[in-house]
Design an enzyme around this catalytic site. Structure first.
Site: not given
Ligand code: AP5
Ligand code: MG
Length: 215
Positions: A13, A87, A124, A157, A168
């Site tokens: 994402k 979410r 990552r 992270r 997660r």
């Molecule tokens: P990346 O692009 O970083 O993936 P992502 O989908 O952004 O994954 P996240 O881990 O950031 O998602 P998340 O939803 O768990 O975390 P968030 O920060 O939102 O890609 C991942 C890796 O793969 C990278 O190394 C990249 O280089 C690689 N990659 C990407 N595309 C690729 C491809 N096509 N091929 C190969 N490699 C690739 O949330 C974190 C925390 O915040 C949550 O756990 C929760 O505690 C809290 N939180 C956030 N939003 C809410 C909400 N709405 N409600 C409640 N809690 C929330």
């Molecule tokens: Mg992200």
């Protein structure tokens, strides 16, 4: 207009939203990034959210409402890619009730299987200074463990540790997957196969979003 970019942890994402921002001038609103900024700033909200995030659990909805409304206000009048919200179904309903400019035009689901998700999250690395994201194998930083963009140190992270990743992914299945059904019911769900190379996924995503503008 809001486009919800949905998908499991590690689906890409953030990677895809960043590409769309540079290519199309959209705004990315990432609730995960916003929460990490609050933690860095040691705000009351950040301190409350930190424990949940460290454990890989969802931060309570009332805190997310504050984060979301502030971010939407700051990006008023722009096309917003919403990364990480909603979410759970309650959050999806909250967003729908905001209405007006905050209307969701589509939910684009980056669909990636579990084995690939674990490989992406375990490899990552993120820049501790500017937040740029890398992968030890798929997208390594140019200079060893230094960020290509700002020279900052690149780290894992805390919630990418194996035991937190398991939590997660479980939370995603139980709480976030029903959100996809919510948007299917609303007739605005679109799936993109996110398991392919970054640029191929990007090409598809761009076509889907351009299609929305024409419709
Ligand atoms: P990346 O692009 O970083 O993936 P992502 O989908 O952004 O994954 P996240 O881990 O950031 O998602 P998340 O939803 O768990 O975390 P968030 O920060 O939102 O890609 C991942 C890796 O793969 C990278 O190394 C990249 O280089 C690689 N990659 C990407 N595309 C690729 C491809 N096509 N091929 C190969 N490699 C690739 O949330 C974190 C925390 O915040 C949550 O756990 C929760 O505690 C809290 N939180 C956030 N939003 C809410 C909400 N709405 N409600 C409640 N809690 C929330
Ligand atoms: Mg992200």
């Amino acid at each position: 207009m809001i486009i919800v970019l949905s998908g499991a942890p590690g689906a890409g994402k953030g990677t895809q939203a960043d590409l769309l921002v540079s290519d199309q001038g959209y705004r990315k609103v990432s609730t995960g990034d916003a929460l990490r900024n609050q933690i860095k700033a040691k705000s009351a909200l950040g301190l409350e959210a930190e424990g949940y995030m460290k454990e890989g659990k969802l931060v309570p909805d009332h805190l997310l409402f504050k984060v979301l409304t502030a971010e939407l206000e700051a990006n008023k009048g722009r096309t917003i890619l919403l990364d990480g919200y909603p979410r759970n179904v309650n959050q999806a309903k909250t967003l729908a009730n905001l209405g007006g400019e905050s209307q969701v035009r589509a939910c684009v689901h980056l669909d990636v299987g579990q084995v690939e998700l674990v490989a992406r999250l375990s490899g990552r690395r993120v820049c501790g200074a500017c937040g740029a994201s890398y992968h030890v194998e798929y997208a390594p930083p140019g200079d060893g463990d230094k960020c290509t963009k700002c020279g900052g140190g690149v780290v894992q992270r805390p919630d990418d540790a194996a035991d937190k990743v398991a939590v997660r992914l479980d939370v995603y299945q139980r709480e976030t997957m029903p959100v996809l059904d919510f948007y299917m019911g609303a007739g605005i769900y679109k799936r993109v196969d996110g398991a392919r190379e970054t640029n191929i996924v990007f090409g598809d995503l761009k076509k889907v979003i351009e299609g929305l503008a024409k419709a």
